[in-house]
Scaffold this active site. Structure first.
Site, PDB file in Angstrom:
ATOM      1  N   ARG A  20       5.341  -2.208 -11.345  1.00  0.00           N
ATOM      2  CA  ARG A  20       5.788  -1.499 -10.132  1.00  0.00           C
ATOM      3  C   ARG A  20       7.314  -1.581  -9.992  1.00  0.00           C
ATOM      4  NH1 ARG A  20       8.899  -2.301  -5.747  1.00  0.00           N
ATOM      5  NH2 ARG A  20       8.131  -4.444  -5.624  1.00  0.00           N
ATOM      6  N   ASP A  21       7.842  -2.760  -9.692  1.00  0.00           N
ATOM      7  CA  ASP A  21       9.295  -2.870  -9.463  1.00  0.00           C
ATOM      8  C   ASP A  21      10.043  -2.618 -10.767  1.00  0.00           C
ATOM      9  OD1 ASP A  21      11.546  -3.290  -7.930  1.00  0.00           O
ATOM     10  OD2 ASP A  21      11.090  -5.357  -7.407  1.00  0.00           O
ATOM     11  N   HIS A 213      11.241 -13.355  -4.107  1.00  0.00           N
ATOM     12  CA  HIS A 213      11.364 -12.151  -4.934  1.00  0.00           C
ATOM     13  C   HIS A 213      12.859 -11.957  -5.197  1.00  0.00           C
ATOM     14  CE1 HIS A 213      10.040  -7.867  -5.850  1.00  0.00           C
ATOM     15  NE2 HIS A 213      11.327  -7.655  -5.606  1.00  0.00           N
ATOM     16  N   HIS A 215      16.019 -10.633  -7.302  1.00  0.00           N
ATOM     17  CA  HIS A 215      16.624  -9.796  -8.342  1.00  0.00           C
ATOM     18  C   HIS A 215      17.774 -10.597  -8.941  1.00  0.00           C
ATOM     19  CE1 HIS A 215      14.500  -5.879  -7.845  1.00  0.00           C
ATOM     20  NE2 HIS A 215      14.090  -6.516  -6.764  1.00  0.00           N
ATOM     21  N   CYS A 246      15.709  -1.149  -7.505  1.00  0.00           N
ATOM     22  CA  CYS A 246      15.185  -0.290  -6.448  1.00  0.00           C
ATOM     23  C   CYS A 246      15.997   0.992  -6.383  1.00  0.00           C
ATOM     24  CB  CYS A 246      15.236  -1.009  -5.104  1.00  0.00           C
ATOM     25  SG  CYS A 246      14.654   0.038  -3.756  1.00  0.00           S
ATOM     26  N   ASN A 255      14.500  -7.613 -11.714  1.00  0.00           N
ATOM     27  CA  ASN A 255      14.032  -8.856 -11.106  1.00  0.00           C
ATOM     28  C   ASN A 255      14.278 -10.021 -12.040  1.00  0.00           C
ATOM     29  OD1 ASN A 255      12.158  -6.590 -10.102  1.00  0.00           O
ATOM     30  ND2 ASN A 255      11.757  -8.253  -8.670  1.00  0.00           N
TER      31      ASN A 255
HETATM   32  P1  HMG Z   1       8.985  10.755   5.001  1.00  0.00           P
HETATM   33  O1  HMG Z   1       9.678  11.842   4.286  1.00  0.00           O
HETATM   34  O2  HMG Z   1       9.550  10.290   6.296  1.00  0.00           O
HETATM   35  O3  HMG Z   1       7.441  11.099   5.133  1.00  0.00           O
HETATM   36  O4  HMG Z   1       8.920   9.523   3.988  1.00  0.00           O
HETATM   37  P2  HMG Z   1       6.635  11.728   6.364  1.00  0.00           P
HETATM   38  O5  HMG Z   1       5.835  10.639   6.996  1.00  0.00           O
HETATM   39  O6  HMG Z   1       7.569  12.509   7.234  1.00  0.00           O
HETATM   40  O7  HMG Z   1       5.665  12.749   5.592  1.00  0.00           O
HETATM   41  C1  HMG Z   1       6.205  13.868   4.897  1.00  0.00           C
HETATM   42  C2  HMG Z   1       5.214  14.383   3.870  1.00  0.00           C
HETATM   43  O8  HMG Z   1       4.977  13.373   2.891  1.00  0.00           O
HETATM   44  C3  HMG Z   1       3.853  14.717   4.445  1.00  0.00           C
HETATM   45  O9  HMG Z   1       3.354  15.832   3.700  1.00  0.00           O
HETATM   46  C4  HMG Z   1       3.005  13.513   4.121  1.00  0.00           C
HETATM   47  O10 HMG Z   1       1.625  13.785   3.996  1.00  0.00           O
HETATM   48  C5  HMG Z   1       3.586  13.116   2.789  1.00  0.00           C
HETATM   49  P3  HMG Z   1       3.386  17.303   4.301  1.00  0.00           P
HETATM   50  O11 HMG Z   1       2.588  17.193   5.571  1.00  0.00           O
HETATM   51  O12 HMG Z   1       4.845  17.599   4.537  1.00  0.00           O
HETATM   52  O13 HMG Z   1       2.759  18.124   3.198  1.00  0.00           O
HETATM   53  N1  HMG Z   1       3.396  11.680   2.565  1.00  0.00           N
HETATM   54  C6  HMG Z   1       2.797  11.128   1.488  1.00  0.00           C
HETATM   55  N2  HMG Z   1       2.270  11.667   0.370  1.00  0.00           N
HETATM   56  C7  HMG Z   1       1.715  10.804  -0.513  1.00  0.00           C
HETATM   57  N3  HMG Z   1       1.680   9.468  -0.328  1.00  0.00           N
HETATM   58  C8  HMG Z   1       2.205   8.905   0.762  1.00  0.00           C
HETATM   59  C9  HMG Z   1       2.801   9.761   1.729  1.00  0.00           C
HETATM   60  N4  HMG Z   1       3.410   9.520   2.897  1.00  0.00           N
HETATM   61  C10 HMG Z   1       3.764  10.688   3.396  1.00  0.00           C
HETATM   62  N5  HMG Z   1       2.154   7.570   0.948  1.00  0.00           N
HETATM   63  C11 HMG Z   1       7.831   7.540   3.208  1.00  0.00           C
HETATM   64  C12 HMG Z   1       8.378   8.267   4.406  1.00  0.00           C
HETATM   65  C13 HMG Z   1       7.538   6.124   3.631  1.00  0.00           C
HETATM   66  C14 HMG Z   1       6.571   8.224   2.743  1.00  0.00           C
HETATM   67  C15 HMG Z   1       8.898   7.577   2.080  1.00  0.00           C
HETATM   68  O14 HMG Z   1      10.096   7.094   2.602  1.00  0.00           O
HETATM   69  C16 HMG Z   1       8.523   6.773   0.869  1.00  0.00           C
HETATM   70  O15 HMG Z   1       7.586   7.114   0.156  1.00  0.00           O
HETATM   71  N6  HMG Z   1       9.284   5.690   0.592  1.00  0.00           N
HETATM   72  C17 HMG Z   1       9.004   4.816  -0.538  1.00  0.00           C
HETATM   73  C18 HMG Z   1      10.263   4.223  -1.091  1.00  0.00           C
HETATM   74  C19 HMG Z   1       9.944   3.246  -2.184  1.00  0.00           C
HETATM   75  O16 HMG Z   1       8.866   3.206  -2.746  1.00  0.00           O
HETATM   76  N7  HMG Z   1      10.941   2.385  -2.504  1.00  0.00           N
HETATM   77  C20 HMG Z   1      10.804   1.384  -3.543  1.00  0.00           C
HETATM   78  C21 HMG Z   1       9.918   0.243  -3.160  1.00  0.00           C
HETATM   79  S1  HMG Z   1      10.683  -0.956  -2.071  1.00  0.00           S
HETATM   80  C22 HMG Z   1      11.429  -2.081  -3.162  1.00  0.00           C
HETATM   81  O17 HMG Z   1      11.554  -1.816  -4.333  1.00  0.00           O
HETATM   82  C23 HMG Z   1      11.848  -3.415  -2.634  1.00  0.00           C
HETATM   83  C24 HMG Z   1      10.907  -4.556  -3.041  1.00  0.00           C
HETATM   84  O18 HMG Z   1      10.833  -4.660  -4.455  1.00  0.00           O
HETATM   85  C25 HMG Z   1      11.382  -5.883  -2.454  1.00  0.00           C
HETATM   86  C26 HMG Z   1      12.867  -6.179  -2.724  1.00  0.00           C
HETATM   87  O19 HMG Z   1      13.291  -6.138  -3.888  1.00  0.00           O
HETATM   88  O20 HMG Z   1      13.558  -6.460  -1.731  1.00  0.00           O
HETATM   89  C27 HMG Z   1       9.477  -4.319  -2.514  1.00  0.00           C
HETATM   90 MG    MG Z   2      12.270  -5.669  -5.709  1.00  0.00          MG
END
Ligand code: HMG
Ligand code: MG
Length: 312
Positions: A20-21, A213, A215, A246, A255
């Site tokens: 994933r990450d 966690h 990095h 990220c 990481n």
């Molecule tokens: P948004 O654009 O605000 O979404 O994104 P929305 O709620 O306004 O919805 C818009 C459209 O997206 C809708 O479709 C929803 O159905 C669809 P429409 O009605 O327009 O046809 N939608 C989805 N489709 C599929 N799967 C879903 C989904 N949700 C909405 N789950 C949202 C908000 C949260 C979805 C977006 O910002 C997002 O997906 N963000 C993910 C970012 C991400 O994955 N970042 C990396 C992970 S975090 C990380 O790496 C840190 C970590 O490792 C820890 C660390 O290192 O600190 C964990």
């Molecule tokens: Mg991370």
């Protein structure tokens, strides 16, 4: 040579985040068959908790748009845990439809990262997670919460411990079982990590519910891990080969490499259940698929003399 140190646990649970990450930031889409082989090989190396993918919006993280396909082909075993990231109710429905039993919501200690990563304020993102955690628990799922930017943020600078503790408490009060402390951009150092964990414990989040966690952007991940172990934490996140980053955090690199972690823990006589040779071979194989050497020092050191690249 193995030599123990006082005050450390007898065993550590490694929470593997490579699929994933590790992969989420890769521009070229990795075929689902390679992702599946990666997970299978990680399991063969002895990892038992493998964060496999994210049910996020595919436009936000195109690399993980194949979450359903991947889960469909992964072998299921009672001793293997495959947590996935879920940001909202849509993501939870997708996860439940695919037989997921463990999820992670992912919050931010800072407003800027909450906005960039989730398109929400901190308050709005916690409101988005609340029904996710509630339904997940009602369905019998295990729920982890991440809190990102626990040491520093690329836009906001140093992040006060009290601010991290406040968000952490709100996430745990939703009913999550575990909190993973994300030093997303790798700026933390051991004294700060020790103080942060102490403050969380004082706030009622015991080390039995904490994971770390780190990095490795500034080369501090192992030192920070040792500090966390000394403070009582026994779950450590790591990414095979040290791949990752990220897409929504400027300057986030890979990481802590799982191999670097296992090397240190082996040396300290701390059990992990991981076979380092098998794991290193897996990371070398994945480096070949990604077309660049593993950043892990241990993978490089244990590579046959085909040059310093770590590529076969
Ligand atoms: P948004 O654009 O605000 O979404 O994104 P929305 O709620 O306004 O919805 C818009 C459209 O997206 C809708 O479709 C929803 O159905 C669809 P429409 O009605 O327009 O046809 N939608 C989805 N489709 C599929 N799967 C879903 C989904 N949700 C909405 N789950 C949202 C908000 C949260 C979805 C977006 O910002 C997002 O997906 N963000 C993910 C970012 C991400 O994955 N970042 C990396 C992970 S975090 C990380 O790496 C840190 C970590 O490792 C820890 C660390 O290192 O600190 C964990
Ligand atoms: Mg991370």
């Amino acid at each position: 040579m193995r030599a123990p140190l006082d005050g450390l646990p007898e065993s550590v649970t490694i929470y593997e985040v490579g699929p994933r990450d590790g992969l989420q930031n890769e521009k070229a889409i990795v075929p689902v068959a390679d992702k599946a082989e990666f997970v299978v090989r990680l399991a063969r190396a002895g990892l038992r908790t493998i964060e496999t993918t994210s049910f996020v919006h595919p436009k936000w993280v195109p690399q993980l748009a194949d979450a359903e396909e991947l889960l469909d082909v992964l072998p299921r075993r009672p001793d293997l845990r495959y947590p996935v990231l879920v940001p909202n109710e849509r993501g939870l429905s997708r996860a439940l439809d695919n037989g997921v039993t463990e999820i992670a919501v992912f919050g931010s200690a800072t407003e800027t990262f909450a906005r960039r990563n989730l398109n929400r304020t901190v308050d709005e993102s916690i409101a988005m997670f609340a029904p996710v955690v509630e339904r997940a628990r009602a369905e019998g799922l295990w729920v982890r919460a991440y809190v990102s930017m626990v040491c520093g943020d690329p836009w906001e600078g140093d992040v006060p411990i009290a601010q991290v503790v406040s968000v952490a408490k709100r996430l745990m009060d939703l009913g999550c079982s575990q909190l993973s402390l994300g030093d997303t951009i790798g700026v933390g150092t051991p004294g700060h990590v020790t103080a942060l964990i102490g403050a969380l414990v004082d706030a009622g989040i015991g080390t039995d519910r904490l994971a770390v966690h780190f990095h490795d952007t500034y080369g501090q991940a192992l030192a920070n891990t040792l500090a966390a172990l000394r403070a009582g934490v026994t779950t450590v996140d790591a990414s095979a080969g040290g791949i990752g980053g990220c897409p929504y955090a400027e300057s986030a690199t890979g990481n802590l490499a799982t191999e670097d972690l296992v090397w240190m823990l082996d040396g300290l006589g701390i059990a992990t259940g991981v076979d380092l040779a098998e794991l290193t071979a897996t990371s070398r194989w994945m480096a070949g698929r990604l077309g660049r050497p593993s950043p892990s020092r241990v993978v490089q050191a244990l590579s046959p003399v085909t040059g310093p690249s770590g590529l076969d």
